[in-house]
Write an enzyme that holds these catalytic residues in place. Structure first.
Site, PDB file in Angstrom:
ATOM      1  N   SER A 186      -0.697  -2.344   1.249  1.00  0.00           N
ATOM      2  CA  SER A 186      -1.626  -1.399   1.566  1.00  0.00           C
ATOM      3  C   SER A 186      -1.394  -0.013   1.072  1.00  0.00           C
ATOM      4  CB  SER A 186      -2.365  -1.373   2.805  1.00  0.00           C
ATOM      5  OG  SER A 186      -2.709  -2.452   3.264  1.00  0.00           O
ATOM      6  N   HIS A 241      -0.076   3.822   4.872  1.00  0.00           N
ATOM      7  CA  HIS A 241      -1.162   4.062   3.939  1.00  0.00           C
ATOM      8  C   HIS A 241      -0.994   5.610   3.523  1.00  0.00           C
ATOM      9  CE1 HIS A 241      -4.191   0.696   5.658  1.00  0.00           C
ATOM     10  NE2 HIS A 241      -3.042   0.241   5.156  1.00  0.00           N
TER      11      HIS A 241
END
Length: 125
Positions: A61, A107
């Site tokens: 991610s 992230h």
């Protein structure tokens, strides 16, 4: 991390990764992807270690968020727009994942890495 997360990563990588690769080339896209993943992992591990939180981070991610940041920056460059105006969609993604029980720091680190690498690699000379 579950099957939904993996499927969303695959879909995001296919859409954003191919679009970015078509615009800036395979080498730059690969550098941004790997660098973003590394930045996301380092930020996540580093801060969680300093705060004595045992967190396990899996997946790609952070690297995908880095590609999203690079795509937004590239769009800004192509349209002659200030870079900060390109980050609306990135901000929505970050806010959305903050409360989902995923590795927010991974992230966020991926976005930072992708943004920094994009500014270094994509600036018009």
């Amino acid at each position: 991390s579950g099957i939904e997360h993996i499927l969303m990563n695959l879909l995001s990588l296919a859409i954003c990764g191919f679009a970015l690769e078509n615009r800036i080339g395979s080498i730059k896209t690969g550098v941004i992807y790997l660098g973003s993943g590394l930045c996301g992992g380092v930020l996540s591990v580093g801060i969680n270690f300093l705060m004595a939180r045992p967190v396990f981070s899996v997946g790609a991610s952070g690297a995908i968020y880095g590609l999203l940041a690079a795509y937004a920056i590239n769009q800004g460059f192509e349209q002659g727009r200030p870079v900060w105006k390109s980050f609306g969609i990135v901000a929505i993604y970050v806010v959305g994942t903050y409360s989902m029980g995923v590795d927010f720091l991974g992230h966020f680190g991926g976005i930072l890495g992708g943004a920094i690498l994009s500014l270094l690699l994509l600036q018009k000379k």
